[in-house]
Scaffold this motif. Structure first.
Motif, mmCIF file in Angstrom:
data_model
loop_
_atom_site.group_PDB
_atom_site.id
_atom_site.type_symbol
_atom_site.label_atom_id
_atom_site.label_comp_id
_atom_site.label_asym_id
_atom_site.label_seq_id
_atom_site.Cartn_x
_atom_site.Cartn_y
_atom_site.Cartn_z
ATOM 1 N N MET A 1 0.854 -1.169 0.000
ATOM 2 C CA MET A 1 0.000 0.000 0.000
ATOM 3 C C MET A 1 0.901 1.234 0.000
ATOM 4 S SD MET A 1 -3.104 0.873 2.651
ATOM 5 C CE MET A 1 -3.836 -0.736 2.555
ATOM 6 N N ASN A 2 0.584 2.220 -0.843
ATOM 7 C CA ASN A 2 1.450 3.396 -0.891
ATOM 8 C C ASN A 2 1.175 4.314 0.294
ATOM 9 O OD1 ASN A 2 -0.444 5.511 -1.462
ATOM 10 N ND2 ASN A 2 -0.465 4.924 -3.608
ATOM 11 N N SER A 3 2.105 5.242 0.533
ATOM 12 C CA SER A 3 2.031 6.073 1.736
ATOM 13 C C SER A 3 0.800 6.970 1.767
ATOM 14 C CB SER A 3 3.303 6.898 1.887
ATOM 15 O OG SER A 3 3.434 7.808 0.808
ATOM 16 N N ASP A 4 0.322 7.452 0.623
ATOM 17 C CA ASP A 4 -0.880 8.290 0.617
ATOM 18 C C ASP A 4 -2.108 7.492 1.048
ATOM 19 O OD1 ASP A 4 0.452 10.583 -0.194
ATOM 20 O OD2 ASP A 4 0.093 10.211 -2.327
ATOM 21 N N LEU A 5 -2.198 6.251 0.600
ATOM 22 C CA LEU A 5 -3.323 5.401 1.013
ATOM 23 C C LEU A 5 -3.251 5.080 2.501
ATOM 24 C CD1 LEU A 5 -3.652 2.914 -1.974
ATOM 25 C CD2 LEU A 5 -5.227 4.723 -1.328
ATOM 26 N N ILE A 6 -2.049 4.814 2.991
ATOM 27 C CA ILE A 6 -1.877 4.520 4.414
ATOM 28 C C ILE A 6 -2.284 5.736 5.247
ATOM 29 C CG2 ILE A 6 -0.168 4.094 6.226
ATOM 30 C CD1 ILE A 6 1.278 2.260 4.211
ATOM 31 N N LYS A 7 -1.827 6.924 4.843
ATOM 32 C CA LYS A 7 -2.179 8.138 5.589
ATOM 33 C C LYS A 7 -3.682 8.375 5.564
ATOM 34 C CE LYS A 7 2.222 10.481 5.159
ATOM 35 N NZ LYS A 7 2.957 11.622 4.618
ATOM 36 N N GLY A 8 -4.317 8.137 4.438
ATOM 37 C CA GLY A 8 -5.753 8.299 4.342
ATOM 38 C C GLY A 8 -6.493 7.323 5.240
ATOM 39 N N ASP A 36 -2.047 14.912 19.445
ATOM 40 C CA ASP A 36 -0.762 15.265 18.833
ATOM 41 C C ASP A 36 0.028 14.010 18.469
ATOM 42 O OD1 ASP A 36 1.059 17.315 17.973
ATOM 43 O OD2 ASP A 36 2.317 16.831 19.708
ATOM 44 N N ASP A 37 0.021 13.009 19.358
ATOM 45 C CA ASP A 37 0.686 11.732 19.054
ATOM 46 C C ASP A 37 0.104 11.137 17.776
ATOM 47 O OD1 ASP A 37 2.268 11.699 21.398
ATOM 48 O OD2 ASP A 37 0.743 10.602 22.529
ATOM 49 N N LEU A 38 -1.231 11.118 17.705
ATOM 50 C CA LEU A 38 -1.901 10.506 16.559
ATOM 51 C C LEU A 38 -1.591 11.250 15.265
ATOM 52 C CD1 LEU A 38 -5.275 9.710 18.314
ATOM 53 C CD2 LEU A 38 -3.498 8.083 17.699
ATOM 54 N N LEU A 39 -1.456 12.565 15.339
ATOM 55 C CA LEU A 39 -1.072 13.343 14.152
ATOM 56 C C LEU A 39 0.344 13.017 13.717
ATOM 57 C CD1 LEU A 39 -2.571 16.861 14.911
ATOM 58 C CD2 LEU A 39 -3.260 15.292 13.097
ATOM 59 N N LYS A 40 1.250 12.892 14.681
ATOM 60 C CA LYS A 40 2.659 12.614 14.375
ATOM 61 C C LYS A 40 2.870 11.220 13.805
ATOM 62 C CE LYS A 40 4.570 15.769 17.789
ATOM 63 N NZ LYS A 40 5.274 15.859 19.084
ATOM 64 N N ILE A 41 2.040 10.268 14.224
ATOM 65 C CA ILE A 41 2.193 8.882 13.769
ATOM 66 C C ILE A 41 1.993 8.786 12.261
ATOM 67 C CG2 ILE A 41 1.158 6.577 13.869
ATOM 68 C CD1 ILE A 41 0.660 7.172 16.899
ATOM 69 N N VAL A 75 4.515 2.393 17.204
ATOM 70 C CA VAL A 75 5.166 1.584 18.238
ATOM 71 C C VAL A 75 5.883 2.497 19.227
ATOM 72 C CG1 VAL A 75 7.015 -0.093 18.665
ATOM 73 C CG2 VAL A 75 5.370 -0.490 16.813
ATOM 74 N N GLY A 76 6.624 3.473 18.715
ATOM 75 C CA GLY A 76 7.363 4.391 19.581
ATOM 76 C C GLY A 76 6.457 5.190 20.503
ATOM 77 N N ALA A 77 5.314 5.633 19.984
ATOM 78 C CA ALA A 77 4.376 6.402 20.805
ATOM 79 C C ALA A 77 3.811 5.536 21.926
ATOM 80 C CB ALA A 77 3.250 6.955 19.935
ATOM 81 N N ILE A 78 3.521 4.285 21.639
ATOM 82 C CA ILE A 78 2.995 3.384 22.665
ATOM 83 C C ILE A 78 4.070 3.091 23.709
ATOM 84 C CG2 ILE A 78 2.150 1.032 23.087
ATOM 85 C CD1 ILE A 78 0.643 1.370 20.369
#
Length: 68
Positions: free
Chosen positions: A1-8, A27-32, A40-43
């Protein structure tokens, strides 16, 4: 899956992530941005979990939501 689809798709799934990990901030969710390693890092950071444990949780969550 390309990055635009993943971000969407991530934008659609942020609420689901917030339900499971309520200590994650907006803010965490936006940065992810749909990035597994950032997730993983945020968790790890918010919950003080070892990397392997956080990875397992994210992978189990992803099995149900099919982001990656």
């Amino acid at each position: 899956m390309n990055s635009d689809l993943i971000k969407g798709k991530w934008n659609q799934l942020k609420g689901e992530a917030k339900k499971q990990w309520g200590d994650l901030t907006d803010d965490d969710l936006l940065k992810i941005e749909g990035n597994r390693d950032k997730f993983v890092g945020a968790i790890q950071e918010r919950y003080g979990k070892a990397k392997a444990e956080a990875e397992r949780e994210v992978d189990n969550w992803n099995d149900h939501h099919k982001l990656w």
